[in-house]
Design a protein around this motif. Structure first.
Motif, mmCIF file in Angstrom:
data_model
loop_
_atom_site.group_PDB
_atom_site.id
_atom_site.type_symbol
_atom_site.label_atom_id
_atom_site.label_comp_id
_atom_site.label_asym_id
_atom_site.label_seq_id
_atom_site.Cartn_x
_atom_site.Cartn_y
_atom_site.Cartn_z
ATOM 1 N N ASP A 1 0.833 -1.212 0.000
ATOM 2 C CA ASP A 1 0.000 0.000 0.000
ATOM 3 C C ASP A 1 0.865 1.258 0.000
ATOM 4 O O ASP A 1 0.526 2.263 -0.643
ATOM 5 C CB ASP A 1 -0.913 0.009 1.231
ATOM 6 C CG ASP A 1 -2.033 -1.018 1.139
ATOM 7 O OD1 ASP A 1 -2.289 -1.525 0.031
ATOM 8 O OD2 ASP A 1 -2.636 -1.314 2.186
ATOM 9 N N ALA B 1 2.038 1.767 -3.474
ATOM 10 C CA ALA B 1 0.945 2.246 -4.323
ATOM 11 C C ALA B 1 0.686 3.733 -4.107
ATOM 12 O O ALA B 1 0.350 4.461 -5.055
ATOM 13 C CB ALA B 1 -0.320 1.438 -4.039
ATOM 14 N N PRO C 1 1.397 6.126 -7.869
ATOM 15 C CA PRO C 1 0.043 5.947 -8.424
ATOM 16 C C PRO C 1 0.013 5.867 -9.937
ATOM 17 O O PRO C 1 -0.803 5.127 -10.507
ATOM 18 C CB PRO C 1 -0.709 7.180 -7.914
ATOM 19 C CG PRO C 1 0.363 8.192 -7.652
ATOM 20 C CD PRO C 1 1.542 7.414 -7.174
ATOM 21 N N GLN D 1 1.029 2.406 -11.048
ATOM 22 C CA GLN D 1 -0.074 1.461 -10.851
ATOM 23 C C GLN D 1 -1.141 1.625 -11.920
ATOM 24 O O GLN D 1 -1.676 0.644 -12.444
ATOM 25 C CB GLN D 1 -0.690 1.640 -9.455
ATOM 26 C CG GLN D 1 -1.878 0.723 -9.212
ATOM 27 C CD GLN D 1 -2.345 0.737 -7.778
ATOM 28 O OE1 GLN D 1 -1.891 -0.046 -6.962
ATOM 29 N NE2 GLN D 1 -3.281 1.634 -7.465
ATOM 30 N N GLN D 2 -1.439 2.860 -12.273
ATOM 31 C CA GLN D 2 -2.465 3.094 -13.285
ATOM 32 C C GLN D 2 -2.033 2.560 -14.650
ATOM 33 O O GLN D 2 -2.863 2.033 -15.410
ATOM 34 C CB GLN D 2 -2.771 4.584 -13.387
ATOM 35 C CG GLN D 2 -3.944 4.893 -14.315
ATOM 36 C CD GLN D 2 -4.183 6.388 -14.452
ATOM 37 O OE1 GLN D 2 -3.339 7.096 -14.971
ATOM 38 N NE2 GLN D 2 -5.316 6.863 -13.976
ATOM 39 N N GLY E 1 -2.164 -1.428 -14.162
ATOM 40 C CA GLY E 1 -3.311 -2.015 -13.496
ATOM 41 C C GLY E 1 -2.973 -2.452 -12.077
ATOM 42 O O GLY E 1 -1.832 -2.791 -11.768
ATOM 43 N N GLU E 2 -3.992 -2.454 -11.219
ATOM 44 C CA GLU E 2 -3.761 -2.730 -9.802
ATOM 45 C C GLU E 2 -3.247 -4.143 -9.557
ATOM 46 O O GLU E 2 -2.338 -4.349 -8.746
ATOM 47 C CB GLU E 2 -5.057 -2.504 -9.019
ATOM 48 C CG GLU E 2 -4.888 -2.695 -7.516
ATOM 49 C CD GLU E 2 -6.167 -2.397 -6.743
ATOM 50 O OE1 GLU E 2 -6.162 -2.597 -5.517
ATOM 51 O OE2 GLU E 2 -7.158 -1.986 -7.370
ATOM 52 N N ASP E 3 -3.800 -5.133 -10.237
ATOM 53 C CA ASP E 3 -3.392 -6.514 -9.988
ATOM 54 C C ASP E 3 -1.924 -6.731 -10.340
ATOM 55 O O ASP E 3 -1.174 -7.330 -9.558
ATOM 56 C CB ASP E 3 -4.265 -7.481 -10.787
ATOM 57 C CG ASP E 3 -5.703 -7.534 -10.270
ATOM 58 O OD1 ASP E 3 -5.931 -7.090 -9.124
ATOM 59 O OD2 ASP E 3 -6.579 -8.018 -11.008
ATOM 60 N N PHE F 1 0.400 -4.428 -10.637
ATOM 61 C CA PHE F 1 1.235 -3.610 -9.758
ATOM 62 C C PHE F 1 1.444 -4.291 -8.411
ATOM 63 O O PHE F 1 2.571 -4.358 -7.903
ATOM 64 C CB PHE F 1 0.599 -2.232 -9.548
ATOM 65 C CG PHE F 1 1.382 -1.343 -8.621
ATOM 66 C CD1 PHE F 1 2.391 -0.532 -9.105
ATOM 67 C CD2 PHE F 1 1.123 -1.339 -7.244
ATOM 68 C CE1 PHE F 1 3.142 0.276 -8.243
ATOM 69 C CE2 PHE F 1 1.858 -0.535 -6.384
ATOM 70 C CZ PHE F 1 2.865 0.270 -6.891
ATOM 71 N N ARG F 2 0.382 -4.784 -7.801
ATOM 72 C CA ARG F 2 0.506 -5.360 -6.471
ATOM 73 C C ARG F 2 1.308 -6.664 -6.492
ATOM 74 O O ARG F 2 2.049 -6.953 -5.538
ATOM 75 C CB ARG F 2 -0.881 -5.569 -5.847
ATOM 76 C CG ARG F 2 -1.617 -4.246 -5.608
ATOM 77 C CD ARG F 2 -2.889 -4.447 -4.811
ATOM 78 N NE ARG F 2 -2.624 -4.720 -3.402
ATOM 79 C CZ ARG F 2 -2.404 -3.791 -2.485
ATOM 80 N NH1 ARG F 2 -2.414 -2.494 -2.816
ATOM 81 N NH2 ARG F 2 -2.188 -4.125 -1.234
ATOM 82 N N HIS G 1 -1.750 10.710 -16.530
ATOM 83 C CA HIS G 1 -2.256 10.069 -15.307
ATOM 84 C C HIS G 1 -3.081 11.058 -14.485
ATOM 85 O O HIS G 1 -4.094 10.677 -13.878
ATOM 86 C CB HIS G 1 -1.080 9.553 -14.471
ATOM 87 C CG HIS G 1 -1.407 9.358 -13.019
ATOM 88 N ND1 HIS G 1 -2.242 8.363 -12.567
ATOM 89 C CD2 HIS G 1 -1.030 10.053 -11.911
ATOM 90 C CE1 HIS G 1 -2.359 8.447 -11.254
ATOM 91 N NE2 HIS G 1 -1.629 9.460 -10.838
#
Length: 248
Positions: free
Chosen positions: A47, A50, A54, A57-58, A61-63, A65-66, A170
């Protein structure tokens, strides 16, 4: 290995078993409680990344990136109590992360976002008085040996890609469809008050400012790239109050 080192290693490596010697206040299974704690630590660090990155991540994509951030956390746990600096090595990690190779500009976008963090947390230094600066620039005897010290918040990011435009997209400042990622760009990052600014910079101006930061004299820095518009870049540095000291 002492107990603290074993605990720290197991905390960020899910393949390792629960360290020996743990106990719980209510008699529950220590291994289960440790697994929950380990997951919470990892999620908190992801987190934090993230929040710092940001735009990265954008872009993926979130998946994605994490998943990438989880591997980074395992490979490079925090070395400082100051969480603002966590992720300083993330851009280099992305550059060597094979699944991200299809987004070649991703590492430089991460560098830009980390530069914004550094600029935000840099020391406060008052700019030099405009009259003192103009007097030094007008003195031919001093000019050859004149050195300009720049504000600590000033950061440079030179990229083979359109790093500034990608970051602006972004923020919604321009449509991503209008951005040509293959266009080389350089970014000037600095803080004004509590706001961090990002400006597009020419390659020649980026080389000039970098030379000043490394201690070159004004004339030596200006001679590195013949394409430099010296009056324009000096006007920018003065207007944004980014010159803090002069030395001869």
């Amino acid at each position: 290995m002492n107990h603290q080192a074993a605990f720290a290693r197991a905390l960020l490596d899910p393949a390792q078993a629960c360290p020996d010697g743990l106990a719980t206040w209510n008699g529950s299974d220590p291994a289960q409680r440790f697994a929950i704690y380990r997951n919470n630590v990892t999620v908190s660090l992801i987190d934090a990344l993230a929040a710092t990155f940001p735009a990265v991540q954008q872009l993926v994509g979130e998946d994605f990136f994490r998943a990438m951030a989880r591997l980074f956390v395992q490979a490079q746990p925090p070395r400082s109590k100051v969480m603002a600096w966590y992720g300083a090595g993330f851009a280099d990690f992305i550059e060597g992360f094979a699944p991200a190779a299809s987004v070649p500009y991703l590492a430089d976008v991460a560098r830009l976002e980390m530069a914004r963090v550094r600029a935000y947390h840099a020391a406060d230094v008052a700019p030099i008085a405009a009259t003192d600066l103009h007097a030094a620039l007008a003195d031919p005897e001093q000019l050859a040996q004149l050195r300009l010290q720049l504000h600590p918040s000033l950061q440079l990011v030179a990229s083979r890609f359109a790093v500034v435009s990608l970051w602006q997209a972004h923020l919604g400042l321009l449509p991503i469809a209008q951005v040509d990622p293959t266009l080389p760009q350089a970014a000037l990052v600095f803080r004004q008050g509590l706001e961090v600014e990002v400006s597009l910079l020419s390659t020649a101006a980026c080389v000039f400012i970098s030379a000043l930061q490394q201690g070159a004299t004004l004339l030596a820095a200006a001679g590195v790239d013949p394409r430099l518009d010296l009056p324009a870049i000096l006007a920018l540095l003065i207007r944004q109050q980014l010159i803090t000291h002069i030395q001869t």
